[in-house]
Design an enzyme around this catalytic site. Sequence first.
Site, PDB file in Angstrom:
ATOM      1  N   GLY A  34     -10.389 -26.461   0.414  1.00 64.89           N
ATOM      2  CA  GLY A  34      -9.036 -26.963   0.653  1.00 64.89           C
ATOM      3  C   GLY A  34      -8.504 -26.600   2.015  1.00 64.89           C
ATOM      4  N   THR A  35      -8.874 -25.423   2.524  1.00 56.31           N
ATOM      5  CA  THR A  35      -8.415 -25.024   3.858  1.00 56.31           C
ATOM      6  C   THR A  35      -8.993 -25.958   4.914  1.00 56.31           C
ATOM      7  OG1 THR A  35      -8.359 -22.720   3.118  1.00 56.31           O
ATOM      8  CG2 THR A  35      -8.248 -23.121   5.483  1.00 56.31           C
ATOM      9  N   ARG A  62     -17.263 -21.392  -6.676  1.00 59.85           N
ATOM     10  CA  ARG A  62     -17.486 -19.962  -6.909  1.00 59.85           C
ATOM     11  C   ARG A  62     -18.449 -19.375  -5.879  1.00 59.85           C
ATOM     12  NH1 ARG A  62     -17.657 -17.861 -13.039  1.00 59.85           N
ATOM     13  NH2 ARG A  62     -15.650 -18.664 -13.755  1.00 59.85           N
ATOM     14  N   ILE A 125     -13.820 -13.504  -5.624  1.00 63.53           N
ATOM     15  CA  ILE A 125     -15.028 -12.725  -5.333  1.00 63.53           C
ATOM     16  C   ILE A 125     -15.385 -12.808  -3.850  1.00 63.53           C
ATOM     17  CG2 ILE A 125     -17.481 -12.421  -5.845  1.00 63.53           C
ATOM     18  CD1 ILE A 125     -15.569 -11.720  -8.151  1.00 63.53           C
ATOM     19  N   LYS A 136     -14.896  -3.612   7.704  1.00 64.40           N
ATOM     20  CA  LYS A 136     -15.864  -2.540   7.962  1.00 64.40           C
ATOM     21  C   LYS A 136     -16.295  -2.549   9.421  1.00 64.40           C
ATOM     22  CE  LYS A 136     -20.317  -0.666   6.505  1.00 64.40           C
ATOM     23  NZ  LYS A 136     -21.394  -0.679   5.502  1.00 64.40           N
ATOM     24  N   HIS A 274      21.736  20.970  -6.506  1.00 64.15           N
ATOM     25  CA  HIS A 274      20.646  21.301  -7.422  1.00 64.15           C
ATOM     26  C   HIS A 274      20.425  20.211  -8.460  1.00 64.15           C
ATOM     27  CE1 HIS A 274      19.721  25.157  -5.708  1.00 64.15           C
ATOM     28  NE2 HIS A 274      20.986  25.540  -5.801  1.00 64.15           N
ATOM     29  N   GLY A 303      27.037  23.566   0.695  1.00 64.72           N
ATOM     30  CA  GLY A 303      25.629  23.275   0.916  1.00 64.72           C
ATOM     31  C   GLY A 303      25.112  22.099   0.109  1.00 64.72           C
ATOM     32  N   GLU A 326      24.930  19.679   3.557  1.00 68.25           N
ATOM     33  CA  GLU A 326      23.588  19.486   4.116  1.00 68.25           C
ATOM     34  C   GLU A 326      23.364  18.061   4.615  1.00 68.25           C
ATOM     35  OE1 GLU A 326      21.015  21.525   4.443  1.00 68.25           O
ATOM     36  OE2 GLU A 326      21.367  23.266   3.149  1.00 68.25           O
ATOM     37  N   ARG A 440      24.654  22.593 -26.717  1.00 71.58           N
ATOM     38  CA  ARG A 440      25.804  21.827 -26.233  1.00 71.58           C
ATOM     39  C   ARG A 440      27.095  22.657 -26.237  1.00 71.58           C
ATOM     40  NH1 ARG A 440      25.021  16.996 -25.075  1.00 71.58           N
ATOM     41  NH2 ARG A 440      23.063  17.153 -26.213  1.00 71.58           N
TER      42      ARG A 440
END
Length: 541
Positions: A34-35, A62, A125, A136, A274, A303, A326, A440
């Site tokens: 197709g390309t 394929r 694939i 590579k 915290h 802080g 901070e 609680r």
Amino acid sequence: MTKRALISVSDKTGIAEFAKTLIKNGFEIISTGGTSALLKKEGIDVKDVSDITGFPEMMDGRVKTLHPKVHGGLLYLRENPDHVKQAEDNGITAIDIVAVNLYPFKETVANPNVTLEDAIENIDIGGPTLLRSAAKNFASVTVICDPADYVAVANELNQDGDVSYDLKKKLAVKVFRHTADYDSAVDTFLSKALLGEKVKRLSFVGGEKLRYGENWHQEATFYKDLNGSGPNISNAKQLHGKELSYNNYIDIDNALLTLKDLNSKDPSVVIVKHNNPCGLATGKTLKDAFLAAWDGDPISAFGSIVCVNRVFDVETAKLLDKKFIEIIVAPGFDPAALEMLKNKSEGLRLLELEGFDQPFGSEFVYKHVTGGLLEQTRDIGLFEKWDVVTKAQFPDSKKGLSEFAMSACKCIKSNSISIAYEYEPGCYMLLGMGAGQPNRVDSIGKLAAPKARNNLKEIYDRNEALQSAMTYEEYVTQVFSECVMASDAFFPFDDSVVYANEFGLRYILSPGGSIRDAEVIETADRLGVSLVFTGMRHFLH
């Protein structure tokens, strides 16, 4: 020698324009299926892969590029005489650029009705093999897997007639990352479809070394989620100050969670210490909201991290004089305020983070434990129901305050209690909170309620009008009688209601669901307390 480019793309975006650039720069183009048809339609001279390999595309496409004349042209080392001779002896010609993107496997399996056959047909694939072969040998081959990179390659070709080593290596790494993610998607789908096994593969990049870990002797690194969207620390831009530490990231995440969950259209401020919101407020202005949030726990605010949902303005920046914090996180900073804050401290971190109105990018949250990973959906929502279970009614006028109280409560570490107050019409503040307790009762009686009393003492002591109008105890009684207390989980016994009542709290939210709910309701009725069951628990550990 004629330069050659191999193009085979599923996503055709921009490929014709890129191919024309290659032709202009002296490249011969090889393509597939197709390309090839698309490029020929655009008037671009193309050689089919079958003309190179001597074999037709077969088996419904394929098999088409899996051939020595293709992969040999990608993989042979140009500086290796033996490789060069073998290429010549076998009629293998170098391929210098590869532009390939893969079958849309992720998009295909995202359809809940996808069949196994459709999924398998969309496992690419030849594409990953081409990409990996080219990557590579990236020193000699430019490899492109993302249409967004066509422009960068085209620009270098037009300017220099070649692609730089720096760009080649970046594109090669991008390919290996892309094919790893692709293989991961295939593994995840097929593991479930064929074996009934759930697989979770996560991908993070960037590896930024932090100042230190949770403690000074620990090392820490922050990795970015490339798929992260919405308001998250990966998207923040640091405008000033020293680098962040591990704890800073944790606290900023809690601050963002709290502001996002609050979802207020009014100026809002959260102060985190915290990993708990110790101050939270809305206001008519950012200055008002900051003052109210600071009053929620002035001691813990030392802080701390401050996060706001408005551009940080000069009036609010002035309030930080002699206050040590901070970090400030905001969607923007007024230029004058930014300059003022930079001059305040070299260490003060200023982070610009847009997108407070956007949803979090992921519906899941993760927690690593020794030997494994926990995944859960985000805790979204506040109430599943609004069930007034006591004789004493819960006024509709307090629903806004109730939403604020539960929003704060769900962002505080369990067992959590929040006490919220409407300090002026439509403006809410976290007056007291109890966090991280094994029971609680301690969250209420030893933390949240006493803290709220102490905070009211500071407010009372600096307000001469209040002092002339009533005693401190009268003031506390008046305020507590209008507050809403929220609990992140049910009351296992009625003692929590008893403690709340002893402090003068009359309006309580709880998910309900205890086997002793009837006992809790009976006690609330006896004490004249109004109790709402919401049906939604909000543990946070």
